[in-house]
Design a protein around this motif. Structure first.
Motif, PDB file in Angstrom:
ATOM      1  N   THR A 295     -58.647  41.726 -12.037  1.00 24.06           N
ATOM      2  CA  THR A 295     -59.103  42.469 -13.205  1.00 24.06           C
ATOM      3  C   THR A 295     -58.798  41.745 -14.511  1.00 24.06           C
ATOM      4  OG1 THR A 295     -58.963  44.566 -14.391  1.00 24.06           O
ATOM      5  CG2 THR A 295     -56.936  43.781 -13.354  1.00 24.06           C
ATOM      6  N   GLU A 296     -59.737  41.826 -15.440  1.00 24.36           N
ATOM      7  CA  GLU A 296     -59.523  41.373 -16.808  1.00 24.36           C
ATOM      8  C   GLU A 296     -59.936  42.484 -17.771  1.00 24.36           C
ATOM      9  OE1 GLU A 296     -58.002  38.662 -17.573  1.00 24.36           O
ATOM     10  OE2 GLU A 296     -57.932  37.865 -15.528  1.00 24.36           O
ATOM     11  N   ARG A 297     -60.046  43.697 -17.258  1.00 23.10           N
ATOM     12  CA  ARG A 297     -60.534  44.807 -18.063  1.00 23.10           C
ATOM     13  C   ARG A 297     -59.490  45.265 -19.077  1.00 23.10           C
ATOM     14  NH1 ARG A 297     -63.135  49.003 -13.821  1.00 23.10           N
ATOM     15  NH2 ARG A 297     -63.278  50.224 -15.751  1.00 23.10           N
ATOM     16  N   GLN A 298     -59.975  45.725 -20.231  1.00 24.21           N
ATOM     17  CA  GLN A 298     -59.108  46.097 -21.339  1.00 24.21           C
ATOM     18  C   GLN A 298     -58.140  47.209 -20.951  1.00 24.21           C
ATOM     19  OE1 GLN A 298     -58.726  44.637 -24.218  1.00 24.21           O
ATOM     20  NE2 GLN A 298     -57.261  46.134 -25.017  1.00 24.21           N
ATOM     21  N   LEU A 303     -51.057  46.065 -16.900  1.00 23.81           N
ATOM     22  CA  LEU A 303     -50.910  45.409 -15.602  1.00 23.81           C
ATOM     23  C   LEU A 303     -51.143  43.902 -15.725  1.00 23.81           C
ATOM     24  CD1 LEU A 303     -52.777  47.950 -13.281  1.00 23.81           C
ATOM     25  CD2 LEU A 303     -50.310  47.606 -13.483  1.00 23.81           C
ATOM     26  N   ARG A 304     -52.133  43.519 -16.531  1.00 22.53           N
ATOM     27  CA  ARG A 304     -52.402  42.096 -16.711  1.00 22.53           C
ATOM     28  C   ARG A 304     -51.224  41.405 -17.390  1.00 22.53           C
ATOM     29  NH1 ARG A 304     -56.283  40.864 -20.117  1.00 22.53           N
ATOM     30  NH2 ARG A 304     -56.796  42.915 -20.945  1.00 22.53           N
TER      31      ARG A 304
END
Length: 339
Positions: A295-298, A303-304
């Motif tokens: 994931t790279e979602r905002q 988590l990122r």
């Protein structure tokens, strides 16, 4: 695009961005692409015309591990404020990471890249503390000043003989005071959560215990922290990574899990330090954190952030959860002792 041109373009874009952010009038990046040859210019950036007067020059060494492989040269106009040491360290770490990432260096190990990443993690923490100090010394002090002026207006209004004016204005001042106090409380809570934990001077258990106590004080939730056995001393970047990951995991659990109790288990195991954060809350479907579908979602920025911090110190992150069955965050980092 030709590989050489692609590398030159990547370095040029990086140098241009660093020059813009640091306010350099001119910059030059030299790197030793071939170990048998001296360092050569791989990028130049000129943001100004003729520079007159006593210009200011800075040279930043670029290294791979303990080996210097080049330098970043920057020229500043006489009136320009020179970058802070933390800003220069950040620029140095970015160039070192770029040198490892954009070139084909299969004969190298990942050691130098991790070393640059670890330095970058420590520098980022230093920059965060500088931002916090700026907020405290700037907007917070101004809000206090406005609050004092409102109190003075309230006192003058109380002396006024026009009861109709007081009846209309007093509620507005009261609401403004309430909003001001609420804003100050939120800022204080935010700054407190990112307060420097004296990472260099305190042991890892002390830092984690302090964070658990701080979370309890800020949220009213209970943190059951268990440290099994003795933990070896660790490098500063590892200590920072574990602290910030635990902080994010507790914050996520408090905001989303619907629980008032968290369990934290820390132990040393076969050359690793393992930190596990557990709640018995509502759970969720974790997004993929590894592989091509990561994931790279905002909305997954927390988590990122945990994932990147753990990766920078050569560790591993797992988020185990499903709706209705709680969440378990497991972090494993190398237990390399501090030197």
């Amino acid at each position: 695009m030709d590989t050489t041109l692609a590398l030159a373009d990547a370095y040029q874009r990086l140098l241009g961005e660093l020059s813009r952010r640091l306010g350099a009038a001119r910059a030059e990046l030299l790197l030793r692409i071939d170990p048998r040859l001296p360092a050569q210019v791989v990028a130049r950036c000129d943001n100004a015309g003729d520079l007159s007067g006593d210009v200011q020059t800075l040279e930043i060494p670029i290294s791979e591990g303990a080996i210097e492989v080049g330098r970043l040269c920057m020229v500043f106009a006489p009136e320009t404020r020179l970058p802070e040491p933390s800003e220069l360290s950040m620029a140095q770490a970015l160039v070192e990471l770029a040198a490892l990432l954009v070139e084909d260096r299969h004969q190298h190990t990942w050691g130098p890249q991790l070393q640059a990443g670890r330095r970058m993690l420590a520098v980022t923490e230093e920059e965060l503390q500088r931002i916090i100090l700026d907020i405290h010394d700037g907007p917070v002090q101004k809000l206090f000043a406005v609050s004092s002026h409102l109190a003075l207006v309230q006192a003058r209004l109380d002396e006024h003989s026009d009861t109709e004016l007081r009846r209309h204005i007093a509620p507005l001042i009261e609401r403004m005071n309430g909003l001001m106090e609420s804003a100050l409380q939120e800022i204080r809570a935010t700054l407190s959560s990112f307060r420097l934990a004296e990472f260099e001077m305190r042991s890892l258990p002390s830092v984690l215990h302090g964070l658990a106590m701080q979370h309890e004080a800020l949220t009213g939730n209970q943190v059951l922290l268990t440290i099994e056995g003795a933990l070896p001393p660790v490098e500063l970047p590892v200590k920072i990574a574990l602290y910030r990951v635990l902080q994010e995991a507790l914050s996520n659990s408090y905001r989303h899990a619907g629980v008032d109790r968290h369990e934290v288990l820390v132990r040393a195991q076969e050359g690793w330090i393992e930190l596990t954060v557990i709640d018995e809350g509502r759970g969720f479907e974790p997004p993929p954190l590894e592989g091509p579908g990561a994931t790279e979602r905002q909305e997954h920025i927390g988590l990122r952030g945990m994932r990147e911090r753990v990766h920078l110190v050569g560790g591993q992150l797992q988020v185990l959860s499903r709706p209705g069955h709680g969440t378990r965050v497991v972090v494993r980092v190398p237990a390399k002792e501090a030197v």
